[in-house]
Structure formats: C-alpha cells, structure tokens
Enzyme design. Structure first.
Site, PDB file in Angstrom:
ATOM      1  N   ASP A  85       0.827  -1.216   0.000  1.00 27.49           N
ATOM      2  CA  ASP A  85       0.000   0.000   0.000  1.00 27.49           C
ATOM      3  C   ASP A  85       0.860   1.264   0.000  1.00 27.49           C
ATOM      4  O   ASP A  85       1.976   1.270   0.515  1.00 27.49           O
ATOM      5  CB  ASP A  85      -0.911  -0.030   1.240  1.00 27.49           C
ATOM      6  CG  ASP A  85      -2.054   0.964   1.124  1.00 27.49           C
ATOM      7  OD1 ASP A  85      -2.351   1.422   0.003  1.00 27.49           O
ATOM      8  OD2 ASP A  85      -2.652   1.286   2.171  1.00 27.49           O
ATOM      9  N   TRP A 137       2.772   7.951  -2.662  1.00 27.75           N
ATOM     10  CA  TRP A 137       4.168   8.082  -3.115  1.00 27.75           C
ATOM     11  C   TRP A 137       4.218   8.971  -4.367  1.00 27.75           C
ATOM     12  O   TRP A 137       5.070   9.859  -4.480  1.00 27.75           O
ATOM     13  CB  TRP A 137       4.718   6.689  -3.430  1.00 27.75           C
ATOM     14  CG  TRP A 137       6.139   6.638  -3.880  1.00 27.75           C
ATOM     15  CD1 TRP A 137       7.240   6.476  -3.090  1.00 27.75           C
ATOM     16  CD2 TRP A 137       6.616   6.725  -5.237  1.00 27.75           C
ATOM     17  NE1 TRP A 137       8.374   6.459  -3.863  1.00 27.75           N
ATOM     18  CE2 TRP A 137       8.028   6.608  -5.185  1.00 27.75           C
ATOM     19  CE3 TRP A 137       6.006   6.891  -6.472  1.00 27.75           C
ATOM     20  CZ2 TRP A 137       8.824   6.648  -6.320  1.00 27.75           C
ATOM     21  CZ3 TRP A 137       6.800   6.938  -7.613  1.00 27.75           C
ATOM     22  CH2 TRP A 137       8.199   6.818  -7.530  1.00 27.75           C
ATOM     23  N   HIS A 143       1.952   3.226  -9.164  1.00 22.65           N
ATOM     24  CA  HIS A 143       1.736   1.791  -9.362  1.00 22.65           C
ATOM     25  C   HIS A 143       2.919   1.156 -10.110  1.00 22.65           C
ATOM     26  O   HIS A 143       3.319   0.030  -9.822  1.00 22.65           O
ATOM     27  CB  HIS A 143       0.421   1.536 -10.109  1.00 22.65           C
ATOM     28  CG  HIS A 143      -0.786   1.940  -9.308  1.00 22.65           C
ATOM     29  ND1 HIS A 143      -0.954   1.558  -8.002  1.00 22.65           N
ATOM     30  CD2 HIS A 143      -1.859   2.709  -9.613  1.00 22.65           C
ATOM     31  CE1 HIS A 143      -2.089   2.067  -7.534  1.00 22.65           C
ATOM     32  NE2 HIS A 143      -2.656   2.779  -8.493  1.00 22.65           N
ATOM     33  N   SER A 191      -7.624  -5.692  -4.511  1.00 19.88           N
ATOM     34  CA  SER A 191      -8.650  -6.265  -3.633  1.00 19.88           C
ATOM     35  C   SER A 191     -10.018  -6.287  -4.319  1.00 19.88           C
ATOM     36  O   SER A 191     -10.240  -5.591  -5.329  1.00 19.88           O
ATOM     37  CB  SER A 191      -8.746  -5.451  -2.335  1.00 19.88           C
ATOM     38  OG  SER A 191      -9.429  -4.235  -2.568  1.00 19.88           O
ATOM     39  N   LEU A 226      10.962 -19.939  -3.836  1.00 20.14           N
ATOM     40  CA  LEU A 226       9.859 -19.216  -3.195  1.00 20.14           C
ATOM     41  C   LEU A 226       8.517 -19.556  -3.840  1.00 20.14           C
ATOM     42  O   LEU A 226       8.396 -19.586  -5.064  1.00 20.14           O
ATOM     43  CB  LEU A 226      10.116 -17.706  -3.342  1.00 20.14           C
ATOM     44  CG  LEU A 226       9.018 -16.770  -2.811  1.00 20.14           C
ATOM     45  CD1 LEU A 226       9.033 -16.754  -1.284  1.00 20.14           C
ATOM     46  CD2 LEU A 226       9.205 -15.357  -3.359  1.00 20.14           C
ATOM     47  N   GLU A 281       1.892 -12.527  13.249  1.00 22.45           N
ATOM     48  CA  GLU A 281       2.492 -11.328  13.829  1.00 22.45           C
ATOM     49  C   GLU A 281       2.336 -10.210  12.796  1.00 22.45           C
ATOM     50  O   GLU A 281       2.390 -10.459  11.592  1.00 22.45           O
ATOM     51  CB  GLU A 281       3.988 -11.543  14.102  1.00 22.45           C
ATOM     52  CG  GLU A 281       4.273 -12.599  15.146  1.00 22.45           C
ATOM     53  CD  GLU A 281       3.794 -12.201  16.531  1.00 22.45           C
ATOM     54  OE1 GLU A 281       3.846 -10.999  16.855  1.00 22.45           O
ATOM     55  OE2 GLU A 281       3.361 -13.107  17.272  1.00 22.45           O
TER      56      GLU A 281
HETATM   57  C1  IPE Z   1      -5.342  -2.663   0.257  1.00 23.18           C
HETATM   58  O1  IPE Z   1      -5.045  -1.332   0.026  1.00 23.18           O
HETATM   59  C2  IPE Z   1      -5.366  -3.417  -1.033  1.00 23.18           C
HETATM   60  C3  IPE Z   1      -4.095  -3.530  -1.742  1.00 23.18           C
HETATM   61  C4  IPE Z   1      -2.946  -3.089  -1.323  1.00 23.18           C
HETATM   62  C5  IPE Z   1      -4.170  -4.236  -2.987  1.00 23.18           C
HETATM   63  P1  IPE Z   1      -6.185  -0.231  -0.122  1.00 23.18           P
HETATM   64  O2  IPE Z   1      -5.515   1.065  -0.371  1.00 23.18           O
HETATM   65  O3  IPE Z   1      -7.207  -0.668  -1.114  1.00 23.18           O
HETATM   66  O4  IPE Z   1      -6.854  -0.276   1.314  1.00 23.18           O
HETATM   67  P2  IPE Z   1      -7.721   0.812   2.084  1.00 23.18           P
HETATM   68  O5  IPE Z   1      -8.750   1.320   1.112  1.00 23.18           O
HETATM   69  O6  IPE Z   1      -6.778   1.886   2.501  1.00 23.18           O
HETATM   70  O7  IPE Z   1      -8.297   0.081   3.249  1.00 23.18           O
HETATM   71  C1  IPE Z   2      -1.748   0.189  -3.274  1.00 25.61           C
HETATM   72  O1  IPE Z   2      -1.509   1.561  -3.328  1.00 25.61           O
HETATM   73  C2  IPE Z   2      -2.076  -0.383  -4.621  1.00 25.61           C
HETATM   74  C3  IPE Z   2      -3.456  -0.878  -4.755  1.00 25.61           C
HETATM   75  C4  IPE Z   2      -4.373  -0.828  -3.820  1.00 25.61           C
HETATM   76  C5  IPE Z   2      -3.813  -1.464  -6.021  1.00 25.61           C
HETATM   77  P1  IPE Z   2      -2.686   2.605  -3.302  1.00 25.61           P
HETATM   78  O2  IPE Z   2      -3.105   2.891  -4.704  1.00 25.61           O
HETATM   79  O3  IPE Z   2      -3.792   2.162  -2.406  1.00 25.61           O
HETATM   80  O4  IPE Z   2      -1.958   3.859  -2.695  1.00 25.61           O
HETATM   81  P2  IPE Z   2      -2.562   4.924  -1.691  1.00 25.61           P
HETATM   82  O5  IPE Z   2      -3.112   4.181  -0.518  1.00 25.61           O
HETATM   83  O6  IPE Z   2      -3.633   5.664  -2.449  1.00 25.61           O
HETATM   84  O7  IPE Z   2      -1.405   5.794  -1.343  1.00 25.61           O
HETATM   85 MG    MG Z   3      -4.122   2.432  -0.417  1.00 27.48          MG
END
Ligand code: IPE
Ligand code: IPE
Ligand code: MG
Length: 238
Positions: A23, A28, A40, A68, A133, A205
């Site tokens: 996440d 970033w 991404h 997700s 892995l 953990e």
């Molecule tokens: C969780 O991150 C899903 C992935 C990293 C793929 P999100 O950015 O979707 O989660 P929330 O919305 O902050 O809970």
């Molecule tokens: C995680 O980064 C990638 C996915 C959920 C696909 P985010 O896109 O959620 O990044 P933030 O949380 O907006 O910074």
């Molecule tokens: Mg996110």
C-alpha cells in the site's frame, strides 16, 4: 542481507510465510507530483525486488496483495492501469523460470479479462515445478469473499455439518495446502487488514510502518524480520 550472516548461529528466525499489503503507491506519486499510475509502476518494481529478495534469503511463502475485491471502486482508468501493469509483468515470462519462483494467483478470477486469465494460467503452469519461493499474488482477492467461496464449496459437496472442522474451511480457501502467514507487513501508515487473509491471519504477527510501498527496500524487510525474530509467539499458551 546483514542477518544472513547471523542465521547460521541461530539468532534470526525467518518467518515461513510473509504476507504483504503493498500500500501507498498513490501517496508516493502524489508526494512527487506524479500521476497515481507512476506510483503503481514504482510499486510493481518494488514488488519484483522484494519477491527476489525473499527467494534469495530462503523465505518459503510470500503472498502480496495486488488488487482487492474493493479496489473496483476506483476510477476505471486506474483499474485499467493496474491490470496493464499486471499484463506486462506476466508477459515477461523470464521472471519465473530463471529464478525458480513458483507463482500462484489467489482470488476470484471470474471478472478478470480473458487474456489476463490466460496469462495467469500460463505463468502458473510455467513455474509449476519451481522449488524456490512460493509466490502468491492476491488479485481480486477479498478475505470475506474467499470464506463465502469456501462455504459454498462445503454446501455443494454435501458435507455433514457435524464433520466440519477448521481444517474443512482452510482446505477450501485459495491458500489450501499452504501454511498460514506467520508475518503480515503493512507499510504506508495504515493500521488495518483491508480484508486481507482474515481467516489465515488468526495468529500472525503484524508489522506496520510509515514507509510507502515504492520506497520499501530489502533493508526494511531485514528490519521487519529482525523484529519478528524477537517476538514471543505463544498461541494461547504460556
Ligand atoms: C489494500 O489497500 C489493497 C491492496 C494493497 C491491494 P487499499 O488502499 O485498497 O486499502 P484501504 O482502502 O486503505 O483500506
Ligand atoms: C496500493 O496503493 C495499490 C493498490 C491498492 C492497487 P494505493 O493505490 O492504495 O496507494 P494509496 O493508498 O492511495 O497511497
Ligand atoms: Mg491504499
């Protein structure tokens, strides 16, 4: 790689199964005045670095959260961008063979584009015999969705309710046959699971950090593993 040196003396206990919520890509990019797509792309480079590193240091299982069941709520352009990054990764088949990494996807594949589904199957088949892995990519994955899927299977199989055990359910999750994650890492400063491996996480953990995923380095993983190694896991005992 500092702990590699310590490992033979038994100082460091490696987790068996690390699960990472990748996440912080969007934040970033925002910090750098770049589009979220750049975040991404950077996050996908970090994913490759970390997967390779886990393989190198002898981690047996790594599960990364890539998309997700809730991420469909995002603008279509962003969803398309994430799927295109996945396409590019899967077309780069050398990723798997040369590194002895066994790739598997967990999640509901049904709503994905046909060409992606084919690439996923091919990548899994190409790496099926790899002994390094075991890398799970969680794609259109949701922990609740996974449990619903398992319950449906149990009902369809006509299993007697009296015969249902925790193992009956574990055996019908996408991770059937794999050990539960013992270490879950979430960077980006959020303190939640966001529907990630909610059944499997029962005794994991946790390690949280403000680092945004694209900045996450092997050194950060070393630090996390060092913390893990110091924890006293009791599993309800004394
Ligand atoms: C969780 O991150 C899903 C992935 C990293 C793929 P999100 O950015 O979707 O989660 P929330 O919305 O902050 O809970
Ligand atoms: C995680 O980064 C990638 C996915 C959920 C696909 P985010 O896109 O959620 O990044 P933030 O949380 O907006 O910074
Ligand atoms: Mg996110």
């Amino acid at each position: 790689m500092f702990f590699k040196k310590k490992k033979p003396s038994g100082d460091i206990i490696l987790p068996e199964h690390i699960a990472i919520i990748m996440d912080g890509n969007g934040r970033w990019a925002k910090k750098r005045s770049l589009p979220r797509t750049a975040g991404h792309a950077a996050g996908s480079r970090t994913f490759k670095t970390i997967a390779r590193y886990c393989n190198k240091i002898g981690i047996k299982y790594l599960t990364v959260y890539a998309f997700s069941t809730e991420n469909w709520k995002r603008p279509k352009s962003e969803v398309d961008n994430i799927m295109n990054i996945l396409r590019d990764y899967l077309k780069d088949t050398d990723n798997f063979k040369d590194e002895n990494i066994k790739l598997e996807f967990i999640g509901d594949r049904a709503p994905l584009a046909d060409d992606i589904k084919e690439l996923m199957l091919k990548a899994e088949a190409d790496s099926a015999d790899a002994t390094g892995l075991h890398l799970n990519i969680a794609l259109n994955y949701g922990g609740r969705d996974e449990i619903v899927h398992a319950v449906k299977s149990i009902v369809k199989e006509g299993i007697d309710p009296e015969d249902i055990t925790e193992q009956t359910i574990s055996d019908r999750l996408y991770t059937a046959g794999q050990p539960d994650p013992d270490f879950i890492i979430r960077p980006s400063g959020e303190y939640r699971l966001s529907n990630y491996m909610i059944w499997q996480a029962a005794y994991a953990e946790y390690w949280f950090s403000d680092i945004l995923w694209p900045d996450f380095s092997p050194r950060d993983l070393d630090r996390a593993i060092e913390d893990f190694s110091r924890r006293n896991r009791r599993f309800g005992g004394v």
